[in-house]
Enzyme design. Structure first.
Site, PDB file in Angstrom:
ATOM      1  CB  SER A   1      -0.938   0.083   1.200  1.00 30.05           C
ATOM      2  OG  SER A   1      -0.832  -0.959   2.062  1.00 30.05           O
TER       3      SER A   1
ATOM      4  CG  HIS B   1      -3.220  -1.129  -3.083  1.00 32.43           C
ATOM      5  ND1 HIS B   1      -3.731   0.117  -2.824  1.00 32.43           N
ATOM      6  CD2 HIS B   1      -2.986  -1.689  -1.866  1.00 32.43           C
ATOM      7  CE1 HIS B   1      -3.797   0.293  -1.520  1.00 32.43           C
ATOM      8  NE2 HIS B   1      -3.350  -0.778  -0.922  1.00 32.43           N
TER       9      HIS B   1
ATOM     10  CD  GLU C   1      -5.276   2.541  -5.405  1.00 35.65           C
ATOM     11  OE1 GLU C   1      -5.847   3.627  -5.227  1.00 35.65           O
ATOM     12  OE2 GLU C   1      -4.301   2.173  -4.709  1.00 35.65           O
TER      13      GLU C   1
ATOM     14  CG  ASN D   1      -3.931   4.402   1.163  1.00 41.57           C
ATOM     15  OD1 ASN D   1      -5.022   4.498   1.707  1.00 41.57           O
ATOM     16  ND2 ASN D   1      -3.258   3.280   1.128  1.00 41.57           N
TER      17      ASN D   1
END
Ligand code: NAI
Length: 389
Positions: free
Chosen positions: A120, A141, A153, A191
């Site tokens: 991540s 991800h 992702e 994120n």
């Protein structure tokens, strides 16, 4: 991807188990491997139990659950993965350890094997950096819990072969996931773009403008988010959320926009990690009552607008810098973190001019680079354009 192709998952923790379940349900034989003795077998057993429960609830037929469960097998070492065509790594988030695993792996698997990392916060390029053949390494991800969250992702590194991201996206669709392509930059899409949801909420609290319960209430009721920032941080774990914020801040060479909060650091230092430790921003012990928010419409609206414009600015900047295209950005936030709508659509509805002037007001008020508007937002306002125009 032919569903008979062997998939391997390395790391049988929360993410590895979920990813293995997804692959097995998509029809693949799945090998699971973990460095801790017995962990892979325990994860296989746990996934089988989960599949059985899904069958009891009628989400799967019992034959489907049994078949998916039978496709999972625990193995003891990387040497058992020779026949795998796709390996997904979900081990500890530690660059030297991941680099070591990938170099070990590439000497074991065939040349046509795709090697993916579920990292991540690390760079896919750095993870692949020590490999002789980094062209077959990519980021995939997943979000937690992987069987429930649709987003993946897809992150090609600098040396990833052209076309591999498209192939992986196609596979993820076959696994009933929603793939979005994004550049190998800190925090990828979600994120990165979600940082102000937490950061600006903490800032508003630190300035004494509102208490936590009121900030959460504003984002739920005015913003339509499923959870407010503080209750969400308590759910995620303050240690985990703080670590992501720190890593994004450091990876962006200490850009003040991503500066972590002392309030959150103190929570972590005192062990107030959230639900998992019984206490975070809120008291989660049995019988404790949630604090009462202030029901002042003007205050609630101020909180909502300030956090929203910061989120929109982040999404606009990610678009400006080519981290992902418009549709990927919208899908990422709605399918990865359940935002009520895509931030660029939200920007159009809120008004780009209104958004820009709110940011400029904040920048003038505080004199901080944190509030600098994205050049794209300025340009869109100048040209009178909409993101979904
Ligand atoms: P976890 O701590 O639950 O599981 C990690 C597993 O990897 C453990 O079972 C550990 O024994 C094993 N392991 C550690 N080093 C190993 C090695 N060298 N070889 C084989 N196995 C090894 O961790 P979690 O939460 O499942 O995270 C795994 C990865 O997924 C990390 O890179 C994390 O950043 C990423 N991730 C985590 C998310 C989350 O919400 N937990 C979301 C998306 C990605």
């Amino acid at each position: 991807m032919d569903s008979s192709m062997d998939v391997a998952v390395i790391g049988a923790g929360a993410m590895g188990s979920g990813i293995a379940q997804v692959a097995a349900q998509a029809g693949h034989p799945v090998l699971m491997m973990d460095a801790r003795p017995g962990a892979a077998q325990r994860a296989v057993d746990a996934v089988r139990t989960t599949l059985g429960k899904l069958a009891e609830k009628g989400r799967l037929t019992s034959a489907e659950a049994a078949e998916a469960g039978a496709r999972l097998r625990a193995v003891g070492s990387v040497d058992d993965l020779t026949g795998s065509r796709l390996v997904i790594e979900a081990i500890v988030e530690d660059l030297p350890v991941k680099r070591g695993l990938f170099t070990e792996l590439e000497s074991v698997v065939g040349t046509d094997c795709v090697m993916a990392t579920n990292t991540s916060s690390l760079s896919v390029t750095a993870i692949a950096g020590a490999c002789a053949h980094p062209e077959r390494i990519i980021g995939l991800h997943f979000f937690n819990p992987a069987p429930l969250m649709p987003l993946v992702e897809v992150v090609p590194g600098l040396a990833t072969a052209p076309g591999l991201a498209e192939r992986c996206s196609m596979w993820m669709k076959q696994w009933s996931k929603v793939p979005v392509l994004c550049k190998d930059t800190p925090g990828f899409i979600v994120n990165r773009v979600a940082r102000p949801f937490y950061g600006e909420a903490l800032r508003i609290y630190e300035e004494g403008l509102a208490d936590m319960a009121t900030i959460d209430h504003a984002m739920r009721t005015v913003g339509g988010f499923r959870m407010g920032p503080f209750e969400l941080m308590d759910l995620i774990g303050n240690d985990v959320n703080f670590a992501v914020t720190r890593s994004v801040f450091e990876a962006f060479f200490f850009d003040p926009r991503y500066r972590p909060s002392l309030t959150q650091q103190r929570q972590v230092e005192s062990g107030r990690l959230g639900r998992k430790s019984g206490r975070g921003y809120y008291d989660h012990s049995n019988g404790s009552l949630p604090p009462t928010p202030k029901n002042d419409p003007e205050l609630l609206d101020m909180i909502y607008r300030r956090i929203l414009v910061m989120l929109i600015n982040e999404a606009a900047d990610a678009l400006y810098l080519g981290i992902a295209d418009r549709d990927a950005l919208e899908l990422a936030m709605t399918k990865g973190v359940n935002y009520p709508k895509g931030l660029l659509r939200w920007a159009d509805e809120f008004g780009l001019e209104r958004c820009l002037s709110a940011l400029q007001d904040l920048q003038a008020e505080y004199g901080e680079d944190r509030y600098r508007p994205s050049p794209l937002l300025r340009r869109m306002v100048r040209e009178g354009r909409l993101f979904h125009g």
